[in-house]
Write a protein that holds these residues in place. Structure first.
Motif, short mmCIF file in Angstrom:
data_model
loop_
_atom_site.label_atom_id
_atom_site.label_comp_id
_atom_site.label_asym_id
_atom_site.label_seq_id
_atom_site.Cartn_x
_atom_site.Cartn_y
_atom_site.Cartn_z
N SER A 1 0.97 -1.27 -0.13
CA SER A 1 0.03 0.03 0.07
C SER A 1 0.96 1.29 -0.22
CB SER A 1 -0.91 0.06 1.32
OG SER A 1 -1.89 -1.03 1.07
N ARG A 2 2.02 1.20 0.80
CA ARG A 2 2.93 2.36 0.71
C ARG A 2 3.41 2.81 -0.56
NH1 ARG A 2 7.90 3.35 1.12
NH2 ARG A 2 8.52 1.09 1.29
N TRP A 3 3.84 1.46 -1.15
CA TRP A 3 4.43 1.84 -2.38
C TRP A 3 3.61 2.41 -3.45
CZ3 TRP A 3 7.04 -3.59 -3.52
CH2 TRP A 3 8.14 -3.94 -2.87
N LEU A 4 2.39 2.08 -3.35
CA LEU A 4 1.38 2.56 -4.30
C LEU A 4 0.95 4.04 -4.08
CD1 LEU A 4 -1.34 -0.44 -4.42
CD2 LEU A 4 0.55 0.05 -6.21
N ARG A 5 1.53 4.65 -2.85
CA ARG A 5 1.24 6.03 -2.63
C ARG A 5 2.64 6.52 -2.89
NH1 ARG A 5 -1.06 3.87 2.20
NH2 ARG A 5 -3.28 4.22 2.29
N THR A 6 3.80 5.92 -2.93
CA THR A 6 4.98 6.85 -3.19
C THR A 6 5.69 6.27 -4.46
OG1 THR A 6 5.93 4.99 -1.75
CG2 THR A 6 5.33 7.02 -0.57
N GLU A 7 6.53 5.26 -4.30
CA GLU A 7 7.33 4.78 -5.26
C GLU A 7 6.57 4.58 -6.72
OE1 GLU A 7 8.01 3.66 -2.75
OE2 GLU A 7 10.26 3.89 -1.96
N LEU A 8 5.33 3.95 -6.64
CA LEU A 8 4.47 3.61 -7.60
C LEU A 8 3.60 4.55 -7.93
CD1 LEU A 8 4.60 -0.27 -7.09
CD2 LEU A 8 6.11 1.19 -8.47
N ARG A 9 3.45 5.35 -7.30
CA ARG A 9 1.94 6.48 -7.32
C ARG A 9 1.68 6.72 -9.07
NH1 ARG A 9 0.98 12.44 -5.05
NH2 ARG A 9 -0.93 12.70 -5.82
N ASP A 10 2.91 7.29 -9.71
CA ASP A 10 2.81 7.86 -10.98
C ASP A 10 2.43 6.68 -11.75
OD1 ASP A 10 3.24 10.52 -10.40
OD2 ASP A 10 5.30 10.32 -10.81
N MET A 11 3.01 5.32 -11.56
CA MET A 11 2.78 4.29 -12.39
C MET A 11 1.26 3.92 -12.20
SD MET A 11 4.49 0.56 -12.24
CE MET A 11 5.00 -0.03 -13.81
N VAL A 12 0.66 3.85 -11.11
CA VAL A 12 -0.59 3.59 -10.91
C VAL A 12 -1.59 4.76 -11.51
CG1 VAL A 12 -2.39 3.55 -8.90
CG2 VAL A 12 -0.41 2.51 -8.44
N ARG A 13 -1.35 5.68 -11.15
CA ARG A 13 -2.19 6.76 -11.69
C ARG A 13 -1.96 6.76 -13.54
NH1 ARG A 13 -4.98 11.12 -10.76
NH2 ARG A 13 -4.83 10.86 -8.42
N ASP A 14 -0.97 6.66 -13.77
CA ASP A 14 -0.71 6.83 -15.33
C ASP A 14 -1.36 5.42 -16.02
OD1 ASP A 14 0.77 8.91 -14.96
OD2 ASP A 14 2.68 8.24 -15.51
N ALA A 33 -10.95 5.79 -10.76
CA ALA A 33 -10.26 7.00 -10.27
C ALA A 33 -10.52 7.39 -8.77
CB ALA A 33 -10.86 8.29 -11.11
N ARG A 34 -11.70 7.04 -8.43
CA ARG A 34 -12.06 7.13 -7.02
C ARG A 34 -11.12 6.52 -6.06
NH1 ARG A 34 -14.51 4.45 -3.21
NH2 ARG A 34 -15.25 2.94 -4.72
N LEU A 35 -10.93 5.02 -6.28
CA LEU A 35 -9.96 4.32 -5.52
C LEU A 35 -8.73 4.85 -5.71
CD1 LEU A 35 -10.82 0.76 -6.69
CD2 LEU A 35 -11.18 1.74 -4.49
N VAL A 36 -8.15 5.28 -6.62
CA VAL A 36 -6.77 6.00 -6.64
C VAL A 36 -6.85 7.06 -5.83
CG1 VAL A 36 -5.17 7.15 -8.10
CG2 VAL A 36 -6.13 4.97 -8.94
N ARG A 37 -7.71 8.10 -5.84
CA ARG A 37 -7.73 9.30 -5.04
C ARG A 37 -7.65 9.08 -3.69
NH1 ARG A 37 -11.55 10.91 -8.45
NH2 ARG A 37 -13.00 10.55 -6.99
N GLU A 38 -8.72 8.25 -3.29
CA GLU A 38 -8.88 7.82 -1.81
C GLU A 38 -7.88 7.20 -1.37
OE1 GLU A 38 -12.18 5.51 -1.24
OE2 GLU A 38 -13.84 7.01 -1.68
N HIS A 39 -6.96 6.22 -2.03
CA HIS A 39 -5.73 5.65 -1.58
C HIS A 39 -4.81 6.82 -1.42
CE1 HIS A 39 -3.10 2.35 -0.80
NE2 HIS A 39 -2.36 2.74 -1.60
N GLU A 40 -4.57 7.71 -2.21
CA GLU A 40 -3.42 8.61 -2.33
C GLU A 40 -4.03 9.77 -1.09
OE1 GLU A 40 -3.76 10.70 -5.90
OE2 GLU A 40 -2.50 9.14 -7.00
N ASP A 41 -5.15 9.80 -0.52
CA ASP A 41 -5.79 10.47 0.58
C ASP A 41 -5.62 9.76 1.86
OD1 ASP A 41 -6.19 12.64 -1.05
OD2 ASP A 41 -8.13 12.39 -1.30
#
Length: 76
Positions: A1-14, A33-41
């Protein structure tokens, strides 16, 4: 979960919110998009996003026959 917010954030979003993924019709783009946004938050949608990301990358590599670039390192 942390990786998806940090190192892999752009990869997830892109990969999960671009026009290619949205046009497939497998998943509701607004919900992804909601899942991505909520996860980032701070809400933990890591397992769901990881599964969606792996599915999308698999689709691109094996069905679309597109090269998948590794995430870029921001620690240079």
């Amino acid at each position: 979960s942390r990786w998806l917010r940090t190192e892999l954030r752009d990869m997830v979003r892109d990969n999960l919110t671009d026009s290619v993924a949205r046009s497939r019709g497998y998943f509701e783009p607004a919900e992804v998009a909601r899942l991505v946004r909520e996860h980032e938050d701070g809400r933990d949608h890591g397992p769901q996003l990881w599964a969606l990301l792996m599915f999308e990358l698999w689709h691109r590599m094996f069905l679309d026959r597109r090269a998948v670039a590794p995430p870029t390192s921001r620690c240079a």
